[in-house]
Design a protein around this motif. Structure first.
Motif, PDB file in Angstrom:
ATOM      1  N   SER A  42      -0.035 -13.223 -38.164  1.00 56.08           N
ATOM      2  CA  SER A  42      -0.805 -12.877 -36.967  1.00 56.08           C
ATOM      3  C   SER A  42      -2.209 -12.406 -37.315  1.00 56.08           C
ATOM      4  N   TYR A  43      -3.107 -12.584 -36.367  1.00 57.18           N
ATOM      5  CA  TYR A  43      -4.471 -12.071 -36.480  1.00 57.18           C
ATOM      6  C   TYR A  43      -4.502 -10.720 -35.778  1.00 57.18           C
ATOM      7  N   TYR A  44      -4.229  -9.655 -36.522  1.00 56.71           N
ATOM      8  CA  TYR A  44      -4.121  -8.349 -35.889  1.00 56.71           C
ATOM      9  C   TYR A  44      -5.457  -7.828 -35.396  1.00 56.71           C
ATOM     10  N   HIS A  45      -6.564  -8.304 -35.966  1.00 57.57           N
ATOM     11  CA  HIS A  45      -7.865  -7.876 -35.468  1.00 57.57           C
ATOM     12  C   HIS A  45      -8.271  -8.670 -34.230  1.00 57.57           C
ATOM     13  N   LYS A  46      -7.664  -9.835 -34.033  1.00 54.69           N
ATOM     14  CA  LYS A  46      -7.875 -10.633 -32.826  1.00 54.69           C
ATOM     15  C   LYS A  46      -6.528 -11.211 -32.393  1.00 54.69           C
ATOM     16  N   PRO A  47      -5.643 -10.365 -31.895  1.00 55.17           N
ATOM     17  CA  PRO A  47      -4.263 -10.784 -31.644  1.00 55.17           C
ATOM     18  C   PRO A  47      -4.096 -11.781 -30.515  1.00 55.17           C
ATOM     19  N   CYS A 381      -4.708  -4.604 -39.058  1.00 55.07           N
ATOM     20  CA  CYS A 381      -6.029  -5.021 -38.585  1.00 55.07           C
ATOM     21  C   CYS A 381      -7.072  -4.845 -39.686  1.00 55.07           C
ATOM     22  N   ILE A 382      -7.030  -3.710 -40.368  1.00 54.94           N
ATOM     23  CA  ILE A 382      -7.979  -3.445 -41.453  1.00 54.94           C
ATOM     24  C   ILE A 382      -7.835  -4.492 -42.549  1.00 54.94           C
ATOM     25  N   GLU A 383      -6.593  -4.827 -42.894  1.00 50.26           N
ATOM     26  CA  GLU A 383      -6.355  -5.829 -43.934  1.00 50.26           C
ATOM     27  C   GLU A 383      -6.851  -7.198 -43.497  1.00 50.26           C
ATOM     28  N   ASN A 384      -6.690  -7.545 -42.210  1.00 50.77           N
ATOM     29  CA  ASN A 384      -7.199  -8.818 -41.694  1.00 50.77           C
ATOM     30  C   ASN A 384      -8.717  -8.893 -41.787  1.00 50.77           C
ATOM     31  N   PHE A 392     -13.700   1.107 -41.688  1.00 50.66           N
ATOM     32  CA  PHE A 392     -12.596   1.680 -40.915  1.00 50.66           C
ATOM     33  C   PHE A 392     -11.580   2.344 -41.839  1.00 50.66           C
ATOM     34  N   ARG A 393     -11.286   1.703 -42.970  1.00 47.41           N
ATOM     35  CA  ARG A 393     -10.316   2.259 -43.916  1.00 47.41           C
ATOM     36  C   ARG A 393     -10.774   3.631 -44.416  1.00 47.41           C
ATOM     37  N   ALA A 394     -12.029   3.701 -44.849  1.00 45.89           N
ATOM     38  CA  ALA A 394     -12.543   4.948 -45.409  1.00 45.89           C
ATOM     39  C   ALA A 394     -12.638   6.057 -44.357  1.00 45.89           C
ATOM     40  N   LYS A 395     -12.929   5.685 -43.134  1.00 49.88           N
ATOM     41  CA  LYS A 395     -13.198   6.687 -42.103  1.00 49.88           C
ATOM     42  C   LYS A 395     -11.949   7.188 -41.394  1.00 49.88           C
ATOM     43  N   TYR A 396     -10.952   6.296 -41.195  1.00 49.17           N
ATOM     44  CA  TYR A 396      -9.852   6.657 -40.300  1.00 49.17           C
ATOM     45  C   TYR A 396      -8.449   6.591 -40.906  1.00 49.17           C
TER      46      TYR A 396
END
Length: 500
Positions: A42-47, A381-384, A392-396
Motif C-alpha cells: 500500500s501507499y500509506y502516504h497516499k492511501p 507513511c514515513i517509510e513510503n 517527520f521521523r526526526a520530529k515526531y
C-alpha cells in the motif's frame, strides 16, 4: 503448462499408494514449512492510490498447544510480519513443490507472531504424501541462559530446500524494541547463521522449540534474534482478545547523583523518574503521575537504570518485563516517591493508548476534501516517503501524544485542480482548522463536514510555520468528484471507517 499438469496427475496416482516419500514421519522437513504470502504494497502516504502486490517468502512450523488450541490439528506458527494483512497464504515443505492453503487463526503484530491452520482437506492430502504430521514440541524459554547452544531451521533465500543453521550460542536475553511493531518485548540474541527467509522458523534446544526467528542485523554476521516461545504462549489468548495486552506509554529517566540530590534522595536510593505520561492513558488511570519516582513494581525493586531482577530468567531486565508477563486486569502494585513521600498504589493493570505516530497493521486513516489529501502520519507513511520522510521521523516518531488518540495529521497531496503551481512547501503537519487544534484525521474530517452543513463557506487550514490553506466548502464536493473521476480513485476516505 504440460509439465505442471503431469506432476499433478502423478501426485494423484502416488497419493493412493500412501506416503510418496517413504515412512519418514518425523523428518524435520515435513514439520518446518516454507510460507508464501501475497500482500498488498500500500501507499500509506497516499492511501487513495491502488496498491501493488508483493510475494513474500518466510518460514513456519507445525506445533501443538492443547491449552490454547485444544483438539486442533494443522497449527502453524510463523511471524506476523510475514502474513499480516495478507491476501493469500500458502505453505510447502522441502520435499515437494505442492503449495497448501492455510487460514489465519490470529495475528499478534505487537510481538510479531501469527498462528495459521492448514485446512482439513489440505492437511489430509499433506499427510498422505508426507506421512502423519508430528508437530514440534514447545519448550520453556525461561530456562535459557547466556552461553546455551541452540540451532535453527528454515528456508532462507537462495534455494528451495530446508536449511539448518549451524549451532549458535545465546549471547543476550533482554527487553528491546521489535522491528515490526516498535513495541518493547523480551528477545534473545544468538549467533545463528540465518538470512532473509528464515523468519518464522523454529529455534530448537534439545529438540524442543524455544523460540521463533524474526529479525537480524543487516551489517553484521551471525547476529540474529528470536522471540522466546514463553512470550508466544503467554500471548496466545490475545489473538482472540487483543485488549488483554498492556500497551502502557510512559517515558522514564535514569536517576543520576545530581537528580537524586534535587529530589532529596539518598545516594543509594533506587528507582527511575516518570518523565511523561499521557493524561487519560493507562499509567495515568492506574494512578501514576509525572515526576513520580518509581521504585518498586510488585515485589521487584527497580534500580536507577530501570531494571529489576527476574527470578525466572535469573538476570536483570527492564522493569517493563514485569508488565509484559501480565494481562490487562491482572493485579498490580507499585511503590513511588511523590513529593518526598512514599506511596503504594494498588490496582489492576490498565490498557494503554496508541502512539502519536504508530505502525499500522490495517488501512490508513485519510480523506480528500476540497482538492487536498489528509493522512494520519504513521511509520508506514514515513517509510513510503523515503528521504522526504526524514524530517517527520526526526520530529515526531519518538514523541508522545499530549491527548488520548492524538495523531499527527499531514497534508500528503494537493491535487493540481486545487490551483497551486508548487505545493511541495505545504506538505506539512496540520495544526489547526479555523483556529481549532486538530486531534487526528477523524476529528478534522468531522469538523469540515459539520462546518459545511452549518452553512460555512470557507475553512482555513493552518499548517506548520503558520502557512495557510483555505478550503472552499461550497464547491468542495464538485471539485472532489472531478478529482475522483479523473484519477480513478476508488475511495475518497478510509472505506471501513476511521480507526483509533
Amino acid at each position: 503448462m504440460t509439465i505442471r499438469f503431469f506432476l499433478v496427475v502423478a501426485m494423484g496416482i502416488l497419493v493412493a499408494a500412501g506416503p510418496c516419500f517413504g515412512d519418514r514421519n518425523n523428518a524435520i522437513e515435513t514439520k518446518v514449512l516454507r510460507v508464501f504470502t501475497a500482500k498488498k504494497a500500500s501507499y500509506y502516504h497516499k492511501p487513495w492510490k491502488s496498491p501493488d502486490f508483493n510475494e513474500l517468502r518466510s518460514s513456519g512450523f507445525f506445533f501443538k498447544d492443547d491449552r490454547s488450541f485444544p483438539h486442533q490439528k494443522g497449527l502453524i506458527l510463523t511471524n506476523a510480519h510475514a502474513v499480516s494483512m495478507a491476501q493469500s497464504i500458502r505453505v510447502s515443505n522441502g520435499r515437494e513443490k505442492r503449495r497448501y492453503n492455510v487460514r489465519i487463526l490470529g495475528v499478534c503484530d505487537t510481538a510479531d507472531f501469527a498462528v495459521l491452520q492448514m485446512e482439513p482437506a489440505e492437511l489430509e492430502i499433506y499427510e498422505r504424501i508426507n506421512g502423519k504430521v508430528e508437530p514440534l514440541e514447545l519448550g520453556d524459554s525461561d530456562k535459557l541462559r547466556v552461553g546455551d547452544k541452540v540451532l535453527g531451521w528454515g528456508y532462507p533465500l537462495g534455494g528451495e530446500g530446508i536449511s539448518k543453521s549451524d549451532q549458535g550460542e545465546i549471547s543476550r536475553i533482554e527487553v528491546k524494541a521489535y522491528a515490526h511493531s516498535r513495541d518493547m518485548w523480551l528477545m534473545v540474541q544468538a549467533s545463528l547463521q540465518q538470512n532473509r527467509g528464515n523468519s518464522g522458523g523454529p529455534v530448537l534446544k534439545e529438540d524442543k522449540v524455544i523460540g521463533v526467528s524474526f529479525q537480524g542485523m543487516r551489517d553484521s554476521d551471525r547476529i540474529n534474534f528470536f522471540i522466546p516461545i514463553n512470550l508466544v504462549k503467554h500471548l496466545f489468548p490475545s489473538l482472540q482478545n487483543p485488549g488483554l495486552i498492556c500497551t502502557w506509554q510512559l517515558s522514564v529517566q535514569h536517576m543520576f547523583p545530581r537528580l537524586k540530590e534535587y529530589y532529596h534522595l539518598d545516594h543509594d536510593q533506587g528507582g527511575v523518574l516518570v518523565a511523561h505520561i499521557i493524561p487519560g492513558g493507562g499509567p495515568f488511570e492506574f494512578g501514576l503521575r509525572e515526576n513520580d519516582i518509581l521504585t518498586h513494581i510488585d515485589d521487584n525493586e527497580i534500580d536507577n537504570f530501570g531494571e529489576v531482577y527476574c527470578p525466572d530468567l535469573e538476570q536483570r531486565v527492564l522493569f517493563i518485563e514485569v508488565l509484559n508477563r501480565k494481562r490487562v486486569g491482572d493485579p498490580l502494585v507499585v511503590k513511588v516517591i511523590r513529593d518526598g513521600k512514599t506511596l503504594i498504589i494498588k490496582g489492576v493493570l490498565t490498557r494503554g493508548l496508541p502512539r502519536l505516530v504508530p505502525k499500522l497493521f490495517t488501512g490508513a486513516n485519510y480523506f480528500i476534501f476540497g482538492g487536498v489529501g489528509f493522512v494520519d502520519l504513521t511509520l508506514n507513511c514515513i517509510e513510503n516517503l523515503g528521504k522526504s520522510g526524514d524530517t517527520f521521523r526526526a520530529k515526531y516518531l519518538d514523541e508522545y501524544p499530549e491527548h488520548p488518540y492524538q495523531k499527527v495529521v499531514i497534508i500528503s497531496e494537493i491535487f493540481p485542480e486545487y490551483g497551486l503551481t508548487d505545493s511541495s512547501e505545504y506538505l506539512k503537519r496540520v495544526e489547526k482548522v479555523d483556529g481549532k487544534e486538530v486531534l487526528n484525521v477523524e476529528d478534522l474530517y468531522n469538523y469540515l463536514q459539520s462546518a459545511k452543513k452549518s452553512g460555512k463557506k470557507k475553512a482555513l487550514i493552518q499548517i506548520d510555520r503558520n502557512l495557510q490553506i483555505p478550503l472552499d466548502l461550497d464547491n468542495a464536493e464538485t471539485l472532489d468528484r472531478e478529482i475522483q473521476n479523473k484519477y480513478g480513485i476508488l475511495y475518497m476516505k478510509t472505506p471501513d471507517g476511521f480507526s483509533r
